[in-house]
Design a protein around this motif. Structure first.
Motif, PDB file in Angstrom:
ATOM      1  N   GLU A   1       0.804  -1.226   0.000  1.00  0.00           N
ATOM      2  CA  GLU A   1       0.000   0.000   0.000  1.00  0.00           C
ATOM      3  C   GLU A   1       0.838   1.277   0.000  1.00  0.00           C
ATOM      4  O   GLU A   1       0.411   2.307  -0.546  1.00  0.00           O
ATOM      5  N   ASN A   2       2.034   1.232   0.588  1.00  0.00           N
ATOM      6  CA  ASN A   2       2.764   2.481   0.850  1.00  0.00           C
ATOM      7  C   ASN A   2       4.127   2.609   0.178  1.00  0.00           C
ATOM      8  O   ASN A   2       4.723   3.683   0.227  1.00  0.00           O
ATOM      9  N   CYS A   3       4.612   1.549  -0.436  1.00  0.00           N
ATOM     10  CA  CYS A   3       5.966   1.590  -1.009  1.00  0.00           C
ATOM     11  C   CYS A   3       5.948   1.635  -2.531  1.00  0.00           C
ATOM     12  O   CYS A   3       5.011   1.158  -3.175  1.00  0.00           O
ATOM     13  N   HIS A   4       7.012   2.190  -3.072  1.00  0.00           N
ATOM     14  CA  HIS A   4       7.261   2.144  -4.510  1.00  0.00           C
ATOM     15  C   HIS A   4       8.170   0.959  -4.807  1.00  0.00           C
ATOM     16  O   HIS A   4       9.045   0.622  -4.013  1.00  0.00           O
TER      17      HIS A   4
ATOM     18  N   ARG B   1      10.276  15.508   7.307  1.00  0.00           N
ATOM     19  CA  ARG B   1       9.598  14.224   7.069  1.00  0.00           C
ATOM     20  C   ARG B   1       9.304  14.037   5.588  1.00  0.00           C
ATOM     21  O   ARG B   1       9.543  12.955   5.017  1.00  0.00           O
ATOM     22  N   VAL B   2       8.804  15.087   4.927  1.00  0.00           N
ATOM     23  CA  VAL B   2       8.458  14.990   3.505  1.00  0.00           C
ATOM     24  C   VAL B   2       9.697  14.718   2.660  1.00  0.00           C
ATOM     25  O   VAL B   2       9.642  13.993   1.655  1.00  0.00           O
TER      26      VAL B   2
ATOM     27  N   VAL C   1       5.212  -0.969   7.493  1.00  0.00           N
ATOM     28  CA  VAL C   1       5.266   0.330   6.822  1.00  0.00           C
ATOM     29  C   VAL C   1       3.870   0.967   6.910  1.00  0.00           C
ATOM     30  O   VAL C   1       2.899   0.408   6.396  1.00  0.00           O
ATOM     31  N   SER C   2       3.780   2.119   7.593  1.00  0.00           N
ATOM     32  CA  SER C   2       2.515   2.859   7.646  1.00  0.00           C
ATOM     33  C   SER C   2       2.546   3.947   6.576  1.00  0.00           C
ATOM     34  O   SER C   2       3.497   4.034   5.796  1.00  0.00           O
ATOM     35  N   ASP C   3       1.540   4.809   6.567  1.00  0.00           N
ATOM     36  CA  ASP C   3       1.495   5.851   5.543  1.00  0.00           C
ATOM     37  C   ASP C   3       2.445   7.015   5.833  1.00  0.00           C
ATOM     38  O   ASP C   3       2.620   7.897   4.990  1.00  0.00           O
TER      39      ASP C   3
ATOM     40  N   SER D   1      11.176   3.532  14.791  1.00  0.00           N
ATOM     41  CA  SER D   1      10.312   4.077  13.741  1.00  0.00           C
ATOM     42  C   SER D   1      11.024   5.221  13.035  1.00  0.00           C
ATOM     43  O   SER D   1      11.682   6.041  13.658  1.00  0.00           O
ATOM     44  N   LEU D   2      10.886   5.237  11.702  1.00  0.00           N
ATOM     45  CA  LEU D   2      11.572   6.233  10.889  1.00  0.00           C
ATOM     46  C   LEU D   2      10.546   6.951  10.007  1.00  0.00           C
ATOM     47  O   LEU D   2       9.949   6.320   9.123  1.00  0.00           O
ATOM     48  N   PRO D   3      10.305   8.246  10.222  1.00  0.00           N
ATOM     49  CA  PRO D   3       9.369   8.987   9.368  1.00  0.00           C
ATOM     50  C   PRO D   3       9.915   9.079   7.938  1.00  0.00           C
ATOM     51  O   PRO D   3      11.130   9.103   7.723  1.00  0.00           O
TER      52      PRO D   3
END
Length: 584
Positions: free
Chosen positions: A186-189, A223-224, A305-307, A322-324
């Motif tokens: 859902e969250n990774c490329h 974070r972005v 992996v979360s969003d 945890s790593l943003p």
């Protein structure tokens, strides 16, 4: 002016219709160097056969699933016009996947590394048809493949069709392996297809545009602009290097306010990145990444992996952190496609990672299905499985013992059938039975050697320890495709006059020589116009000179002169103007 245009138009049409006239291309770069690209394409001007029979005899139908490295190499090398070839793939082009990391950052444009499959086969003197569809089921018993179109939209999405075959070549590649880690899908490329590279490129620019908005705090901007790459193999390392160059050479000039907020992190579960390379390359790559400010986290296994964050566990301590992140690229290996998993159940290959084939690339427990590339692996037969038969063949006088002379006479056939035997002798610097016995029994007089079956088993007991699976690389897939095509080209001839090794189980010879992979070397671009090269003969080169070697080799390996011209022009454009960061 009009006459000049007519001349140019005729010349252009002649070169398009006859790419072999291009011969040799030398492109001079702005730095005064030169780039040499030699074509491996072999074009034919003979007309394409359009019927499905030859001299009243029905052509045997070969169905090829996939247009990747293995499938395209097979199609390019197939020369026998006695086959009716049907190519089925949802991708109507061949993509030069080693340059995908370059596409993610605009170093190379997507269309520069793709060639329509119809362009590749249209000049061949073989009856080849391509269908843009996806195979969702293989019926080995009825010799049918079930397909559905991939066009979608207003077209009939239920117009499924069935294709019969005499021979089936499965070259469907593989998908990314998520190891069932929660949140990855859902969250990774991923980075396996052209579409993946384009999506990554858009996301990188989106992150910088979002970080430039006035309503974000510095913490939100950090974070972005946190980019995480999971996997320290060649693809992950090359993408990290490309991203670093893109940011440091181009984006910081366009987004100066966020210059010090960008962070690139590479997560690797093992102790080192590029662990399949020479240790000298691994040490240099890790040192360069640290100097470039790329954060290397070894021994870190991703658990979720979360969003907005990625959770990792330290393999040694078990500590979870945890790593943003703003973007995650997942590059941790390959997994099996669902259609292949279903087919494996049909042929009794359960609890396997990929399809198992014999040394001739034929799927085990089938007689007319071949598999190559990332979707399959060669299940090399062990010497110890056939040790009694090998002994019997070598014991020509049926004395129940084996002399040095008898063994030496059979050695070439043994090495040809069992490559691990040749590798064992080479690694141990041995050449005869005497050398093998010295390894297991110590010094022994040559004239006194006569082995019974038990002594023979003991002497060869360590040979199978040299067996290794081939890596899932473009180089392996391309060689397998060319090998299988050469077998098909000589199928009828080798039925009458087999050229393979002696059959130790049974009489006669095998039809063909088994597939042998020849490693031609590997590259690891590390950014900053530096590349690590590991070539045969334990030759290692790291630095700017290796980068130019990389340019030359990759340009020569592109599938057509059109793609060579486009890629070289992309490289030149990047040198002069930098990478493009516009969102289109």
């Amino acid at each position: 002016m009009r006459n000049n245009w007519n001349i140019f138009h005729k010349l252009s049409k002649t070169l398009r219709d006859n790419p072999s006239l291009s011969g040799l291309l030398v492109v001079s770069t702005f730095s005064g160097g030169s780039l040499l690209a030699y074509s491996e394409a072999n074009s034919s001007n003979q007309p394409k056969i359009s019927d499905s029979s030859e001299n009243g005899k029905r052509k045997k139908r070969v169905v090829v699933l996939g247009t990747g490295w293995a499938g395209t190499s097979f199609l390019k090398s197939l020369k026998d016009p006695s086959y009716d070839v049907q190519v089925i793939s949802p991708r109507n082009y061949f993509a030069f996947t080693p340059l995908l990391p370059s596409v993610t950052c605009g170093t190379v444009e997507p269309r520069s590394i793709v060639e329509p499959i119809r362009n590749i086969v249209r000049k061949k003197n073989v009856d080849i048809h391509y269908w843009e569809a996806e195979c969702y089921k293989i019926d080995a018993e009825k010799k049918k493949v079930y397909c559905k179109p991939t066009q979608g939209g207003k077209f009939d999405g239920n117009a499924e069709f069935v294709v019969d075959y005499d021979y089936l070549v499965v070259a469907m590649g593989a998908r990314a392996n998520t190891f069932n880690t929660p949140g990855v899908e859902e969250n990774c490329h991923f980075l396996k297809e052209i579409e993946d590279a384009q999506k990554i490129r858009r996301t990188v620019i989106d992150c910088f545009e979002r970080a430039s908005l006035p309503n974000l705090t510095d913490e939100e901007r950090k974070r972005v602009l946190a980019f995480v790459i999971v996997g320290g193999g060649p693809t992950g390392v090359e993408f990290a290097a490309e991203l670093h160059d893109f940011v440091s050479e181009d984006l910081v000039k366009l987004y100066p306010k966020v210059k010090g907020l960008v962070k690139i992190t590479l997560l690797e579960a093992g102790d080192h990145i590029l662990n399949m390379f020479d240790k000298r390359i691994t040490v240099f790559a890790e040192g360069k990444f640290k100097r470039d400010g790329i954060d290397l986290k070894m021994g870190s296994m991703v658990v979720k992996v979360s969003d907005s964050a990625i959770s990792t566990k330290d393999i040694k301590t078990g500590e979870v952190s945890s790593l943003p992140y703003g973007m995650v690229v997942w590059s941790t290996g390959i997994g099996t496609r669902p259609v292949i998993m279903d087919f494996m159940k049909q042929v009794g290959q359960v609890n396997r990672r990929v399809l198992a084939t014999d040394e001739w690339l034929r799927v085990e427990r089938t007689d007319s299905i071949y598999a190559l590339g990332d979707c399959a692996t060669i299940n090399q037969r062990k010497v110890m499985e056939d040790i009694s038969e090998i002994f019997s063949k070598a014991d020509k006088d049926n004395s129940g013992t084996l002399t040095v002379k008898e063994f030496q006479e059979a050695l070439d056939d043994i090495c040809e059938r069992y490559p691990q035997m040749e590798l064992y002798l080479k690694n141990k610097k041995m050449s005869s039975l005497v050398d093998i016995l010295k390894e297991s029994k110590g010094d022994i007089a040559k004239e006194s050697i006569e082995l019974n079956i038990e002594d023979f088993k003991l002497a060869l007991s360590q040979v199978d320890s040299q067996m290794k699976n081939l890596p899932a690389t473009a180089q392996v897939a391309a060689q397998q495709g060319a090998y299988l095509a050469s077998c098909f080209n000589r199928m009828e001839e080798c039925e009458k006059n087999p050229e393979g090794p002696v059959r130790f189980r049974g009489a006669g010879r095998h039809r063909f020589k088994p597939f042998r992979y020849k490693h031609l070397g590997q590259f690891a671009p590390l950014g900053g116009e530096q590349t690590a090269a590991q070539l045969p003969g334990d030759w290692v080169s790291i630095g700017h000179s290796s980068q130019w070697l990389w340019y030359s080799v990759y340009a020569s390996k592109l599938v057509s002169w059109r793609t060579r011209a486009l890629v070289i022009s992309d490289w030149t454009r990047r040198f002069i103007f930098g990478r493009d960061s516009s969102q289109i």
